[in-house]
Design a protein around this motif. Sequence first.
Motif, PDB file in Angstrom:
ATOM      1  N   TYR A 193       0.827  -1.191   0.000  1.00  0.00           N
ATOM      2  CA  TYR A 193       0.000   0.000   0.000  1.00  0.00           C
ATOM      3  C   TYR A 193       0.876   1.261   0.000  1.00  0.00           C
ATOM      4  CZ  TYR A 193      -3.840   3.128   0.986  1.00  0.00           C
ATOM      5  OH  TYR A 193      -4.750   4.145   0.897  1.00  0.00           O
ATOM      6  N   LEU A 202       3.762   1.588  -1.364  1.00  0.00           N
ATOM      7  CA  LEU A 202       4.251   1.789  -2.730  1.00  0.00           C
ATOM      8  C   LEU A 202       3.201   2.521  -3.565  1.00  0.00           C
ATOM      9  CD1 LEU A 202       5.986  -1.631  -3.542  1.00  0.00           C
ATOM     10  CD2 LEU A 202       7.038   0.530  -2.884  1.00  0.00           C
ATOM     11  N   TYR A 203       1.924   2.089  -3.346  1.00  0.00           N
ATOM     12  CA  TYR A 203       0.830   2.706  -4.093  1.00  0.00           C
ATOM     13  C   TYR A 203       0.689   4.183  -3.727  1.00  0.00           C
ATOM     14  CZ  TYR A 203      -4.002   3.815  -5.258  1.00  0.00           C
ATOM     15  OH  TYR A 203      -5.132   4.445  -5.712  1.00  0.00           O
ATOM     16  N   ILE A 233       3.015   6.208  -2.614  1.00  0.00           N
ATOM     17  CA  ILE A 233       4.152   6.944  -3.189  1.00  0.00           C
ATOM     18  C   ILE A 233       3.914   7.180  -4.684  1.00  0.00           C
ATOM     19  CG2 ILE A 233       6.618   6.805  -3.757  1.00  0.00           C
ATOM     20  CD1 ILE A 233       6.983   5.247  -1.135  1.00  0.00           C
ATOM     21  N   TYR A 234       3.413   6.152  -5.320  1.00  0.00           N
ATOM     22  CA  TYR A 234       3.123   6.270  -6.736  1.00  0.00           C
ATOM     23  C   TYR A 234       2.109   7.394  -6.988  1.00  0.00           C
ATOM     24  CZ  TYR A 234       0.870   5.183 -11.183  1.00  0.00           C
ATOM     25  OH  TYR A 234       0.324   5.292 -12.424  1.00  0.00           O
ATOM     26  N   CYS A 235       1.035   7.407  -6.194  1.00  0.00           N
ATOM     27  CA  CYS A 235      -0.004   8.429  -6.341  1.00  0.00           C
ATOM     28  C   CYS A 235       0.581   9.828  -6.131  1.00  0.00           C
ATOM     29  CB  CYS A 235      -1.126   8.212  -5.329  1.00  0.00           C
ATOM     30  SG  CYS A 235      -2.138   6.802  -5.739  1.00  0.00           S
ATOM     31  N   LEU A 238       3.641  10.891  -6.533  1.00  0.00           N
ATOM     32  CA  LEU A 238       4.599  11.320  -7.557  1.00  0.00           C
ATOM     33  C   LEU A 238       3.966  11.531  -8.917  1.00  0.00           C
ATOM     34  CD1 LEU A 238       7.719   9.099  -6.754  1.00  0.00           C
ATOM     35  CD2 LEU A 238       7.342  11.508  -6.181  1.00  0.00           C
ATOM     36  N   PHE A 239       3.047  10.643  -9.287  1.00  0.00           N
ATOM     37  CA  PHE A 239       2.575  10.644 -10.662  1.00  0.00           C
ATOM     38  C   PHE A 239       1.137  11.052 -10.865  1.00  0.00           C
ATOM     39  CE2 PHE A 239       5.970   7.441 -10.302  1.00  0.00           C
ATOM     40  CZ  PHE A 239       6.927   8.071 -11.123  1.00  0.00           C
ATOM     41  N   THR A 240       0.380  11.325  -9.806  1.00  0.00           N
ATOM     42  CA  THR A 240      -1.017  11.765 -10.009  1.00  0.00           C
ATOM     43  C   THR A 240      -1.262  13.027  -9.178  1.00  0.00           C
ATOM     44  OG1 THR A 240      -1.881  10.509  -8.154  1.00  0.00           O
ATOM     45  CG2 THR A 240      -1.817   9.370 -10.287  1.00  0.00           C
TER      46      THR A 240
END
Length: 327
Positions: A251, A253-254, A256-258, A260-262
Amino acid sequence: MTAWITGRIRYSVIIPMYNEEEVIAETYRRIKKVLSDTGESYELIFVNDGSRDRSEEIIKDYSQWDNTVKLINFSRNFGHQIAITAGMDYASGDAVVIIDADLQDPPELIHTMIARWKEGYEVVYAQRIKRKGESWFKKFTAGTFYRVLRAAADTPIPVDTGDFRLMDRKVVNELKQLPENNRFVRGLVSWVGFRQIAVEFERDERLAGETKYPLKRMVKLSLDGITSFSTKPLKIAGYAGGLLSGAGFLYLLYVIYCALFTDSTAKGWASLISLMLIFNGFILIMLGILGEYVGRIYDETKGRPLYIVKETRGLEQVKQREAAHRF
Ligand code: UDP
Ligand code: MG
């Protein structure tokens, strides 16, 4: 024949009783009939587990004119499992039978047990294929408990089997060596081994009176059974912890992804609270499980005797169990 001459007793029947005045006369009659039909010597050991009714007087009365009737009188109520343990400590038969006082276990089945014993089986236990007159709640909880126990226990313990059984002297002698306080006798019998076999029966209704095993005692017995024969519950925390931290990491990782990229920002106060409650609850449950084990360790280390006998009738005084000998 030799048994009569030497005074040796062939069969000991142990009957634990706690406030059973309504049934005990009939129980005595039926068990007596079965045992005298065997044509061999026997003793009927009634263990009065601190009854507050007339159970004690009734048995004392019988013992005056029937010398096969014997009595162990506890100083207070110590519980069913302890009562049958005391019966085994005092029994002197070549085979020992444990049977409930309320005639839910049909005494006539003892004939079948004896026959199997004579074939060479050292433990013959009665397995219920039906229970009459008990609530669906009792049937359901008992059924579930035996199956959970089977899954958890390191020793295979037969399902739907109470304490109604016949045991050879060899088995009883081994059981007498086991000092534990929180006893689950049917599990201990499985644990000692030897050749064991089931005989099936339909469990009758209680002849009269009410169950002496209310929910609280059933829970205690179940916990004794599971904690005495399994340490698996202690491992649940380890497995669950591993699983949850794995999920938490994914979770993260998810998130962090959100970030950085959304464009979405992290929200979710409500979900945070519910997760916190769930996990804190889980931790407390695990602490409770741990407590069950620690409490039992504490009980064992005290090394108190299992029971206190106020008086006996027709029995030799046995040496007090050496409860503390291991410590
Ligand atoms: N019993 C006992 N001490 C107790 C509770 C029960 O000696 O503290 C005896 C009771 O008199 C009976 C047997 O244990 O002979 C089984 O109890 P009960 O029939 O009440 O249990 P159930 O059949 O309802 O599970
Ligand atoms: Mg009963």
